[in-house]
Design a protein around this motif. Structure first.
Motif, mmCIF file in Angstrom:
data_model
loop_
_atom_site.group_PDB
_atom_site.id
_atom_site.type_symbol
_atom_site.label_atom_id
_atom_site.label_comp_id
_atom_site.label_asym_id
_atom_site.label_seq_id
_atom_site.Cartn_x
_atom_site.Cartn_y
_atom_site.Cartn_z
ATOM 1 N N ALA A 196 0.800 -1.222 0.000
ATOM 2 C CA ALA A 196 0.000 0.000 0.000
ATOM 3 C C ALA A 196 0.834 1.273 0.000
ATOM 4 O O ALA A 196 0.345 2.336 -0.390
ATOM 5 C CB ALA A 196 -0.942 -0.001 1.204
ATOM 6 N N ASN A 197 2.074 1.198 0.455
ATOM 7 C CA ASN A 197 2.900 2.403 0.606
ATOM 8 C C ASN A 197 4.174 2.268 -0.220
ATOM 9 O O ASN A 197 5.065 1.484 0.118
ATOM 10 C CB ASN A 197 3.236 2.625 2.083
ATOM 11 C CG ASN A 197 3.889 3.964 2.335
ATOM 12 O OD1 ASN A 197 4.454 4.592 1.426
ATOM 13 N ND2 ASN A 197 3.838 4.430 3.571
ATOM 14 N N ALA A 198 4.274 3.051 -1.260
ATOM 15 C CA ALA A 198 5.426 2.959 -2.169
ATOM 16 C C ALA A 198 6.730 3.371 -1.502
ATOM 17 O O ALA A 198 7.818 2.987 -1.972
ATOM 18 C CB ALA A 198 5.184 3.830 -3.400
ATOM 19 N N ASP A 199 6.662 4.148 -0.413
ATOM 20 C CA ASP A 199 7.881 4.604 0.261
ATOM 21 C C ASP A 199 8.373 3.630 1.328
ATOM 22 O O ASP A 199 9.456 3.824 1.885
ATOM 23 C CB ASP A 199 7.639 5.972 0.910
ATOM 24 C CG ASP A 199 7.416 7.062 -0.125
ATOM 25 O OD1 ASP A 199 8.011 6.969 -1.214
ATOM 26 O OD2 ASP A 199 6.647 7.994 0.161
ATOM 27 N N SER A 200 7.585 2.620 1.632
ATOM 28 C CA SER A 200 7.973 1.680 2.685
ATOM 29 C C SER A 200 8.965 0.651 2.141
ATOM 30 O O SER A 200 9.164 0.521 0.929
ATOM 31 C CB SER A 200 6.742 0.972 3.243
ATOM 32 O OG SER A 200 6.162 0.127 2.257
ATOM 33 N N HIS A 201 9.593 -0.071 3.060
ATOM 34 C CA HIS A 201 10.501 -1.164 2.716
ATOM 35 C C HIS A 201 10.002 -2.428 3.411
ATOM 36 O O HIS A 201 9.417 -2.362 4.489
ATOM 37 C CB HIS A 201 11.929 -0.887 3.190
ATOM 38 C CG HIS A 201 12.464 0.451 2.786
ATOM 39 N ND1 HIS A 201 13.103 0.676 1.584
ATOM 40 C CD2 HIS A 201 12.469 1.649 3.440
ATOM 41 C CE1 HIS A 201 13.476 1.940 1.515
ATOM 42 N NE2 HIS A 201 13.106 2.551 2.613
ATOM 43 N N LEU A 202 10.248 -3.566 2.814
ATOM 44 C CA LEU A 202 9.926 -4.850 3.429
ATOM 45 C C LEU A 202 11.235 -5.591 3.671
ATOM 46 O O LEU A 202 12.000 -5.842 2.736
ATOM 47 C CB LEU A 202 9.014 -5.674 2.514
ATOM 48 C CG LEU A 202 8.489 -6.988 3.097
ATOM 49 C CD1 LEU A 202 7.574 -6.732 4.283
ATOM 50 C CD2 LEU A 202 7.746 -7.799 2.016
#
Length: 399
Positions: free
Chosen positions: A273-279
């Motif tokens: 959902a969040n393009a700025d997040s990292h997994l």
């Protein structure tokens, strides 16, 4: 951030780690340097690990440091740390190492699949087990020791994969598991550089040849920590591709992929959902006869743009609001604590020099959750801010 210390009777200001010669001399004198983050100072100690000397916080003194100090630590009871410290995480002040008791295997017997029941426990979702660290709790431990659950405005723009890798490896180097340094089993991909690819591949092969060895029908496993680039279908399961090692995929069998998607549905949804997040993935893996890396167990953690761990979209919203406001905070980590057990989302450093614990109450929280939360707030002795999701938008923050 500049830090003021007293070493050898002299006050020094340092950015990052103190000079190696100062630490070595103080270690030889058995001196306890003082952190001067507060007027009376707080005693530290120096650990020696191989040829390195490392300045460390004395156990139990985290609350005595100023809230803006790198050595400040909120009460462990506000997070999942309290359940594992002293049992699964054991500090050795004599040599500065930390002994970890792991709740997952670093070896595999040929032909034997990992039991399905262990996967959820390793993910840290089933129960609060203080005796051993789940796979995700091990990632939380390293993230905490590397300082990536902390934020100050001065950190903006200073975190990238090379920085994360350095400090995670430093944390692993002074931690032991199953009788050897955790770093010996840990693979964290180097920052990718096409011009240095041959050298990077050679170093990876050398590391894995030491970490993954066979004795009879038992094979040792390595631990991966990497940022997920994609999880794509393969002919017999899924292919996990991590950034900075895009040509070295990790294969997931169908049952491992299925359990991963079920256990970490929230993490995957947040990342999507969040393009700025990292997994971030942590996984145990081996290398088969075909030279292919195969995952045995895996856990996932979603982090913000600035690499702060977040569990829900509401928590991500809170972290973003605080970051934009220029606030400093320490993010609480869950370790083995079940999601149904309340904890502080983070501890905020206020402008007046104090601190406030910030709590989020899920929209579906029951009466038992709210009762345990009230007890936690009362026992902490710290001012509290509560966002009850069911009651509407985020309240004003206690800056």
């Amino acid at each position: 951030m500049t830090r003021r210390l007293r070493i050898g009777g002299v006050n020094v200001a340092v950015d990052g780690e103190p000079p190696a010669n100062l630490l070595a001399d103080a270690y030889a004198r058995r001196e306890h340097p003082l952190c001067l983050c507060c007027p009376e100072g707080v005693a530290m100690y120096i650990a020696r690990f191989g040829a390195r000397h490392i300045l460390k916080r004395m156990p139990g003194t985290g609350l005595r440091h100023d809230v803006d100090c790198d050595s400040y630590e909120p009460p462990s009871g506000l997070s999942g740390l309290a359940a594992v410290e002293g049992e699964a995480i054991v500090e050795n002040v004599e040599d500065g190492t930390t002994a970890l008791k792991l709740g997952f295997s670093l070896s595999k017997i040929a032909g034997r699949a990992a039991p399905a029941a262990n996967e959820s426990r390793e993910a840290g979702e089933a129960r609060a087990d203080g005796a051993r660290l789940s796979l995700k709790a091990t990632l939380h431990f390293l993230w905490d020791r590397a300082g990536f659950n902390r934020w100050r405005p001065a950190m903006a723009g200073r975190r990238n994969w090379a920085v994360l890798r350095k400090f995670l490896l430093d944390a692993a180097a002074v931690s032991t598991a199953k009788g050897r340094p955790l770093a010996h089993a840990l693979y964290i991909p180097e920052m990718f550089d096409a011009k240095r690819e041959d050298a990077i591949v050679r170093r990876r092969a050398e590391l894995l040849s030491r970490a993954i060895q066979s004795a009879g029908n038992r094979r040792s496993l390595a631990i991966l920590i990497g940022e997920v680039k994609e999880i794509a279908p393969s002919h017999i399961g899924a292919r996990l591709v991590v950034k900075h090692a895009p040509r070295f995929p990790f294969m997931l069998a169908e049952d491992v992929e299925r359990r991963m998607k079920k256990t970490f549905a929230n993490e995957l949804a947040l990342w999507d959902a969040n393009a700025d997040s990292h997994l971030v993935a942590i996984a145990t893996f081996g290398i088969g006869a075909a030279g292919v890396a195969t995952v045995e167990a895996i856990a996932l953690m979603t982090v913000s743009e600035n690499w702060i761990p977040v569990e829900t979209g509401y928590e991500a919203m809170l972290v973003e609001r605080l970051t934009k406001h220029g606030a400093g905070f320490v993010k609480s980590l869950r370790y083995n604590l079940p999601a149904a057990q309340p904890m502080a989302s983070l501890v905020l450093a206020r402008a007046d020099g104090g601190s406030t614990a910030l709590y989020l109450v899920p929209a579906d929280a029951d009466a038992a959750f709210r009762e345990r939360l009230a007890e936690l707030i009362g026992e902490s002795g710290m001012s509290a801010w509560v966002w009850d999701i069911a009651n509407g938008p985020m309240p004003d923050l206690p800056f």
